[in-house]
Design a protein around this motif. Structure first.
Motif, PDB file in Angstrom:
ATOM      1  N   SER A   1      -2.450   5.682   4.086  1.00 39.80           N
ATOM      2  CA  SER A   1      -2.451   5.520   2.633  1.00 39.80           C
ATOM      3  C   SER A   1      -2.566   6.869   1.935  1.00 39.80           C
ATOM      4  O   SER A   1      -3.376   7.717   2.309  1.00 39.80           O
TER       5      SER A   1
ATOM      6  N   LEU B   1      -2.458   1.358   6.437  1.00 37.06           N
ATOM      7  CA  LEU B   1      -3.799   1.583   5.909  1.00 37.06           C
ATOM      8  C   LEU B   1      -4.308   2.976   6.293  1.00 37.06           C
ATOM      9  O   LEU B   1      -4.946   3.659   5.492  1.00 37.06           O
TER      10      LEU B   1
ATOM     11  N   VAL C   1       0.848  -1.196   0.000  1.00 36.61           N
ATOM     12  CA  VAL C   1       0.000   0.000   0.000  1.00 36.61           C
ATOM     13  C   VAL C   1       0.885   1.248   0.000  1.00 36.61           C
ATOM     14  O   VAL C   1       1.810   1.377   0.803  1.00 36.61           O
TER      15      VAL C   1
ATOM     16  N   TYR D   1      -8.096   4.119   3.179  1.00 43.08           N
ATOM     17  CA  TYR D   1      -8.582   2.811   3.616  1.00 43.08           C
ATOM     18  C   TYR D   1      -9.429   2.856   4.878  1.00 43.08           C
ATOM     19  O   TYR D   1     -10.227   1.952   5.110  1.00 43.08           O
TER      20      TYR D   1
END
Length: 380
Positions: free
Chosen positions: A219, A216, A120, A226
């Motif tokens: 991101s 996450l 990611v 996310y």
């Protein structure tokens, strides 16, 4: 070709962006327990692409220390792990995830999660595992966890623990407290506890789980976020779900509108259906596809739940009923109505807008909320 990941430990602000977006292209291409509730050296990690995508079936043997195995579903059946699984094309990976391939082997799922999240794109200033160990040691030391306040964004939140054992529940709280310290800009994130809890089932230790959830949160991919980090973003995604429900589930939408005083309050729980109310064996399959396909898949599955709810109730049954509570109970007992494989099959049969169109719709809803002055939890 080398990939360089740079994590500079300091206290970044979590962006107050919206929810995650799906992959760029269309289909194929593109019962829980609950509770209420310094500085480190710069780390530079250099790995080759082949090393990044290799699966070592022995490297995740320590995963599962946070799991109460008596609660885990029988779905977990060990099977051989192909060493080249993550080098396969994205389209094939999505197909395997949709079909529940990760569920065939616990080590495979754990490593798939870790490898996918490591890919990611996130801010350079993102706390990693060493930062967690440093901060956790300073925050907790020998103090009892109960003496340390939980982050403000957990205020009045209920926290699913799924199949975690007591050690796992403690780890979940510690990770959330550290997230609160290192991402002070997070003001509202009702799904974050559930996502951390799901990751903990497949993490080697607290530090690995924290690093993955941090990636996450941080991101920075275009049109992608996310994890919901503000009340505004949460409300905008709920409005977007309402728009999609009106278009793709007109019968269910009409039924709920006729039986509830405020349909938006019903739809405001759409993410909780997925990452709070669904049983673990369903929620973890949602998580499988979510990591690969982003927000669009969450809309798909929630719409499929709404369609199934409409098939399971009659209009007369909803008269005088608390529809919001009834929908929650329906999702919690979803296994009585439809299998997880059939639910996902129906979800991916729904033809949604493109990723960009959904993103633009959500941004329009954010703008409308801001113009109305709705940017934070009322009474907060």
């Amino acid at each position: 070709m080398l990939q360089v990941g740079l994590n500079v430990p300091q206290s970044p602000g979590g962006a107050a962006g919206g929810f995650p977006t799906a992959e760029p292209t269309e289909d194929g291409n593109t019962g829980t327990g609950q509770e209420m509730f310094g500085s480190s050296p710069v780390t530079v990690v250099i790995t080759s692409e082949t090393d990044t995508w290799d699966i070592d079936s022995s490297s995740c043997l320590g995963c599962g220390q946070f799991v109460d195995w008596d609660k885990m579903p029988d779905l977990e059946q060990e099977a051989p792990v192909p060493t080249d699984i993550l080098s396969r094309p994205l389209k094939e990976l999505k197909k395997l995830a949709r079909e529940g391939y990760w569920a065939a082997n616990r080590s495979l799922r754990a490593q798939v999660y870790h490898q996918l999240i490591q890919q990611v794109s996130c801010r350079l200033v993102t706390p990693d595992a060493p930062v967690y160990r440093d901060v956790a040691s300073r925050l907790f030391g020998k103090l009892n966890l109960s003496s340390h306040p939980l982050p403000d964004f957990l205020e009045a939140c209920s926290m699913p623990t799924y199949c975690l054992n007591p050690e796992g529940v403690t780890a979940l709280k510690k990770i959330l407290i550290c997230v609160g310290h290192l991402f002070p800009d997070i003001t509202y994130s009702p799904t974050l506890p559930s996502l951390v809890a799901l990751l903990l089932h497949y993490s080697e230790d607290e530090a690995q789980c924290f690093e993955n959830i941090s990636r996450l949160i941080a991101s920075n991919a275009p049109h992608t976020s996310y994890i919901d980090q503000s009340f505004l973003a949460h409300r905008a995604s709920s409005m977007t779900f309402g728009d999609l429900a009106n278009k793709h589930c007109p019968a269910a939408h009409k039924l709920i509108a006729s039986a509830s005083e405020n349909i938006f309050e019903v739809y405001s729980e759409w993410l909780s259906w997925l990452f709070h109310d669904l049983p673990f064996s369903y929620a973890i399959r949602v998580f499988d596809v979510y990591l690969l396909e982003g927000q669009k898949v969450l809309y798909r599955i929630a719409l499929a739940l709404l369609k199934q709810y409409r098939l399971s109730v009659a209009s007369s049954e909803l008269e005088g009923t608390d529809v919001k509570a009834d929908l929650q109970a329906f999702v919690q007992n979803i296994a009585d109505h439809i299998s997880v494989d059939k639910l996902l099959e129906r979800a991916f049969g729904i033809r949604l807008f493109s990723r960009k169109e959904i993103w633009l719709l959500q941004m329009a809803n954010r703008k409308a909320l801001m113009e109305r002055g709705i940017t934070m939890v009322q009474g907060r």
